[in-house]
Design an enzyme around this catalytic site. Structure first.
Site, short mmCIF file in Angstrom:
data_model
loop_
_atom_site.label_atom_id
_atom_site.label_comp_id
_atom_site.label_asym_id
_atom_site.label_seq_id
_atom_site.Cartn_x
_atom_site.Cartn_y
_atom_site.Cartn_z
N LYS A 22 12.90 125.99 -120.08
CA LYS A 22 11.63 126.48 -120.61
C LYS A 22 10.61 125.34 -120.71
O LYS A 22 9.46 125.48 -120.27
CB LYS A 22 11.87 127.11 -122.00
N ARG A 91 10.75 127.24 -130.13
CA ARG A 91 11.67 128.00 -129.27
C ARG A 91 12.69 127.09 -128.59
O ARG A 91 12.38 125.97 -128.20
CB ARG A 91 10.87 128.75 -128.19
N GLY A 100 18.35 134.79 -124.95
CA GLY A 100 18.58 135.40 -126.26
C GLY A 100 19.73 134.81 -127.05
O GLY A 100 20.04 135.27 -128.15
N MET A 102 20.15 131.65 -128.20
CA MET A 102 19.78 130.69 -129.25
C MET A 102 18.52 131.16 -129.98
O MET A 102 17.98 132.21 -129.66
CB MET A 102 19.60 129.31 -128.64
N ARG A 335 10.53 131.26 -115.20
CA ARG A 335 11.88 130.81 -114.78
C ARG A 335 12.29 131.65 -113.58
O ARG A 335 11.71 132.72 -113.34
CB ARG A 335 12.89 130.96 -115.91
N HIS A 453 52.13 142.95 -102.43
CA HIS A 453 52.04 143.98 -101.40
C HIS A 453 50.90 144.94 -101.67
O HIS A 453 50.05 145.20 -100.81
CB HIS A 453 53.38 144.72 -101.33
N SER A 761 47.61 128.56 -87.75
CA SER A 761 46.83 129.38 -88.69
C SER A 761 47.51 129.26 -90.05
O SER A 761 48.71 129.60 -90.19
CB SER A 761 46.79 130.83 -88.23
N CYS A 828 44.49 132.30 -92.56
CA CYS A 828 44.51 133.77 -92.63
C CYS A 828 45.13 134.29 -93.92
O CYS A 828 45.34 135.47 -94.08
CB CYS A 828 45.20 134.36 -91.41
N TYR A 848 38.38 128.38 -88.00
CA TYR A 848 37.97 129.73 -88.38
C TYR A 848 38.75 130.21 -89.60
O TYR A 848 39.83 129.69 -89.91
CB TYR A 848 38.18 130.72 -87.22
#
Ligand code: PEP
Ligand code: MG
Length: 880
Positions: A22, A91, A100, A102, A335, A453, A761, A828, A848
């Site tokens: 802020k 604030r 909200g 604090m 913000r 599974h 893999s 994988c 990959y």
């Protein structure tokens, strides 16, 4: 000690850590010459100092005096002044927004004298006393802990007694009386009265804001949102502007674009004649900001202009707080606006088209995981609020679905045949349950982890799935499940949220999943921007098609055992396992061959020129055999084998640790004809497509390999079969045979294994299981406790454990590529679709990843982000 207070004109948006979000925003807006009320920020460092000493330091008190004097000069008003009283807002504001959580106090500086001065100065007595009663209530609650309800009750009693509908009906006399009653409340609570000295009010307010960093709700919020406890809050002290001045004053909140849909245009709400807390508290219903266009057109244009300036400046959608005092606009906050996943994608794409962002920046703006929410149905928020959570398990497969509960696959199938929507609820699932799983809207189990599974199959089928819901006790005999004291009978409706893991009683309406145009645009950019390929784990043409719809690069893993689960195939598989010798295996193998080659043909046909990696059979054989008496009887009839013999065979195949037993290439060595049949089926599909003019290069993957010798043995079997079929059909087939890397030993000896492997893999499910020594199907009973106690940061089956499993992977990559420089290396296991893990895979040079179809878009975005970040982090790259 460094300076503890910064005037707004001294800060900027890069000072978030020191001034909080802020404070940095107010400073930046001040520097942009936007209409921001004057003020200053006490730093987060001062907050740390306060937390240590539990009081405000001498230095801070001195700087505060100087800043107050400067503010007085700037505004021409005096704190505690009898002509022009200076009123302040106090604030909170941390570096990361905690909306909200604090405290805030407005109208500091009012007392029995200044309220009169303010009334005279403004010729608006009503406004002065309205502001005073607000200060008394806020200060009393925040500083002295007097319940908010006590103040509200006094307000409500006055309104009821006078038949008023709104706070706006309160007269000056009412407000004076309310002020008196509010002051009395302080006495009742033994707080020695409301402090009349403005300075005392201010110091108490600053103390309270610092203290509110540690209030309960702020702590919970930080824990939930992974916000560090060390940040601390700044305190913003600012000249008050008044939205409660009259009908040409007001207060509101506006987003520079719609935070729900991402649509362009100002979106928000405002209230006339009100102060900020009225909008949030819902005392009166705010009006859409678009109404301002008619009622205050000049101010609306000004707000539009400011919104555009701020968005262009921050290059992101902003959430603004504004106040109109006497027809003049003031900005109190800006913000980055919180937004839904849909909005986040649309805004990112639109801002590229508007020239505000580069494609790479846009790609970094969208949280990969949030994309998943756009690909699955969700429960309607309104309806969801009416239902209580019954219990929570692991969110195994995202989506939201309602259905009637059945406890066995057969019952689920039967109910589905009768057009019922079904939820399969079990302690756990096994391959036999596949038919019931296919017809179910959702699958719920009380045991198992994210790679059990049930979880793997649910994700593969894109069914909603919750696993490891421990509180659930399933009684198959009585066909009932129990959670705490709640019974769930067969046929009862439940609703399952696979994204949160929550289970509800009853039916909850869902919203349809849609893929927005902007999402496909963004994913297209992601593909261009990433280095890693994104493949899918798919066992059926249907799964594969889904993944192709999401633009998967191909299949990285087909678990062929999933092709044996259909009833007619299960029967042949059972005949195969139960056969006494090779001769007895011939017929079931022939039948399975027919079936499998059809599957492969369909998958290859769909793939066109995309790569498909098929893994040969992996699970322990006993998984294919019947488990209970009833089933043994059925199988005995089907196979013409006596139940005694069947039981003997089942016993002989039973293993103490099936996950560590007779599976993977151990099956190839003991039952070579199964792998031979599978390779033949693959090759038959290749030949058939060749005859149709389509050339396919099969990629065959061997599971659970431990050593070069083992890989060489199985590779030899596979290659021989490929060569035989090729020769018989007189075609030249290009192929690769690679191995999964899922054994720690394999990683350590990867240089040797690479000699007879065309690719690796990583099967991280098994690799994690074996590195930790955690049975992947049983982690539900202890891993949550480990995470709660902070022993494990996360479930290592969901996000790769970079310290242990990751080190083994690194060894395998380095050693594998020492033998073969360009060795393709994939992942994988389930972590192949996890954004955090993907960042690590990019680092270690993985080629990959492969994941379930619905995770393909998430992985794609994560792969792009990982690559963009890795390039930014390279030393030669110039950071902007
Ligand atoms: C793995 O172990 O990571 C893997 C992909 O194989 P499965 O889950 O089938 O054992
Ligand atoms: Mg495995």
């Amino acid at each position: 000690m460094t300076k503890q207070i910064y005037d707004f004109s001294e800060g900027n948006m890069k000072m978030r850590d020191l001034l909080g979000g802020k404070g940095a925003g107010l400073a930046e807006m001040t520097n942009m010459d936007l209409p921001v009320p004057h003020g200053f920020t006490i730093t987060t460092e001062a907050c740390h100092d306060y937390q240590r000493r539990q009081e405000l330091s001498e230095q801070l008190l001195a700087e505060l005096d100087q800043s107050l004097s400067a503010l007085s000069r700037l505004t021409g008003k005096q704190f505690n002044g009898s002509d022009h009283p200076l009123l302040l807002s106090v604030r909170s504001g941390a570096a990361i927004s905690m909306p909200g959580m604090m405290d805030t106090i407005l109208n500091i500086g009012l007392n029995d004298q200044t309220v009169i001065a303010l009334a005279e100065l403004t010729s608006n007595e009503r406004f002065a006393y309205d502001s005073y009663r607000r200060l008394l209530a806020m200060f009393g609650n925040v500083v002295d802990g007097i319940p908010e309800d006590d103040f509200d009750q006094i307000l409500t009693d006055t309104k009821i007694a006078n038949n008023y509908e709104s706070d706006l009906d309160l007269t000056i006399d009412d407000l004076k009386e309310i002020v008196a009653k509010f002051k009395n409340l302080y006495e009742n609570y033994d707080h020695g009265g409301f402090p009349q000295d403005p300075k005392e009010q201010l110091l108490a307010a600053v103390n309270s804001v610092f203290d509110s960093w540690n209030n309960h709700r702020a702590q919970i919020y930080r824990r939930q949102n992974n916000i560090s406890e060390d940040l601390g809050t700044a305190v913003n002290i600012q000249e008050m502007v008044f939205g409660n001045y009259g009908e040409d004053s007001g207060t509101g909140v506006a987003f520079t674009r719609n935070p729900s849909t991402g649509k362009e245009g100002l979106f928000g709400e405002y209230l006339l004649n009100a102060q900020g807390e009225d909008v949030v508290a819902g005392i009166r219903t705010p009006k859409p900001v678009s109404v301002l266009k008619e009622s205050m057109p000049i101010l609306y244009e000004q707000l539009l202009d400011i919104a555009k300036k701020l968005e262009n400046h921050y290059r992101d959608m902003q959430d603004l707080e504004f106040t109109i005092e006497n027809g003049k606009m003031y900005l109190l906050q800006t913000r980055s606006g919180k937004r839904t996943p849909t909005a986040s994608v649309k805004i990112a794409v639109d801002q590229v088209n508007e020239g505000l962002l580069s494609k790479k920046e846009a790609l970094l703006r969208v949280e990969p995981e949030s994309v998943s929410r756009m690909l699955h149905p969700e429960f309607e928020e309104e309806d969801l609020r009416q239902h209580e959570i019954l219990t929570t398990g692991l969110p195994a497969s995202p989506g939201a679905a309602s259905g009637q509960v059945y406890f066995t696959a057969q019952d689920a199938k039967q109910a589905s045949d009768n057009n019922k929507k079904v939820v399969l609820m079990r302690a756990d699932t096994s391959p036999e349950d596949i038919e019931g799983m296919i017809v179910s809207q959702a699958i719920v189990t009380s045991r198992g982890g994210m790679t059990s599974h049930a979880a793997v199959v649910a994700r593969g089928m894109a069914s909603t799935g919750v696993v490891g819901a421990h509180e659930l006790e399933v009684d198959y005999q009585k066909k009932v499940a129990k959670v705490k004291n709640q019974l769930i009978h067969e046929g009862d409706w439940v609703s399952v949220d696979g994204t949160s893991g929550n289970l509800y009683l009853g039916r909850i309406k869902t919203t349809d999943a849609t893929i927005k145009g902007e999402l496909s645009v963004l994913l297209g950019w992601a593909k261009e921007a990433s280095k890693m390929g994104v493949y899918t784990n798919a066992d059926t043409p249907k799964d594969f098609q889904k993944a192709l719809d999401f633009d998967a690069d191909g299949i990285g893993l087909t678990r062929t055992e999933h092709m044996f689960f259909k009833p007619e195939r299960l029967l042949q598989m059972r005949r195969l396992i139960l056969a006494e010798d090779a001769a007895g295996r011939k017929d079931p193998l022939k039948k399975l061959l027919q079936m499998q080659q059809g599957d492969f043909y369909e998958i290859y046909k769909l793939a066109r020129d995309k790569e498909v990696t098929i893994r040969l059979l992996d699970p322990p054989l006993h998984e294919f055999l019947p488990h209970d008496e009833k089933e043994i009887e059925v199988v005995s009839k089907q196979t013409q084998i006596s139940s005694e013999k069947l039981k003997d065979r089942i016993d002989s195949l039973k293993e103490s640790n099936p996950m560590l037993g007779h599976r993977g290439d151990r099956l190839a060595v003991t039952f070579p004809d199964i792998y031979e049949m599978q390779v033949q089926a693959i090759m038959n599909a290749v030949v058939r497509l060749h005859n149709e003019g389509v050339e396919v290069s099969p990629h065959i993957m061997i599971p659970l390999t431990n050593s070069k010798q083992e890989m060489a043995w199985v590779r030899n079997l596979v290659v021989k079969q490929i060569d035989r079929v090729s020769t018989e059909n007189d075609i030249a087939v290009k192929y690769t045979v690679g191995t999964m890397m899922e054994m720690p030993r394999a990683c350590i000896t990867a240089d040797a294994i690479a000699e007879c492997s065309d690719f690796f893999s990583f099967g991280t499910n098994d690799l994690t299981q074996l590195t930790f020594g955690y049975s992947r199907d049983d982690i539900g009973s202890f891993v949550p406790a480990y995470i709660k106690e902070g022993i494990l940061p996360v479930d290592p089956f969901q996000t790769v454990d970079t310290e242990g499993v990751g080190e083994l992977m690194k060894i395998a990559v380095v050693k594998g590529r020492k033998t073969k420089k360009d060795l393709p290396i994939g992942v994988c296991g389930e972590v192949g679709g996890d954004p955090k893990s993907i960042e690590f895979f990019e680092e270690i040079g993985v080629t990959y990843v492969s994941c379930s179809p619905y995770r393909v878009p998430i992985a794609r975005l994560a792969a792009a982000q990982a690559h963009i970040r890795s390039v930014v982090n390279e030393p030669q790259f110039e950071k902007v």
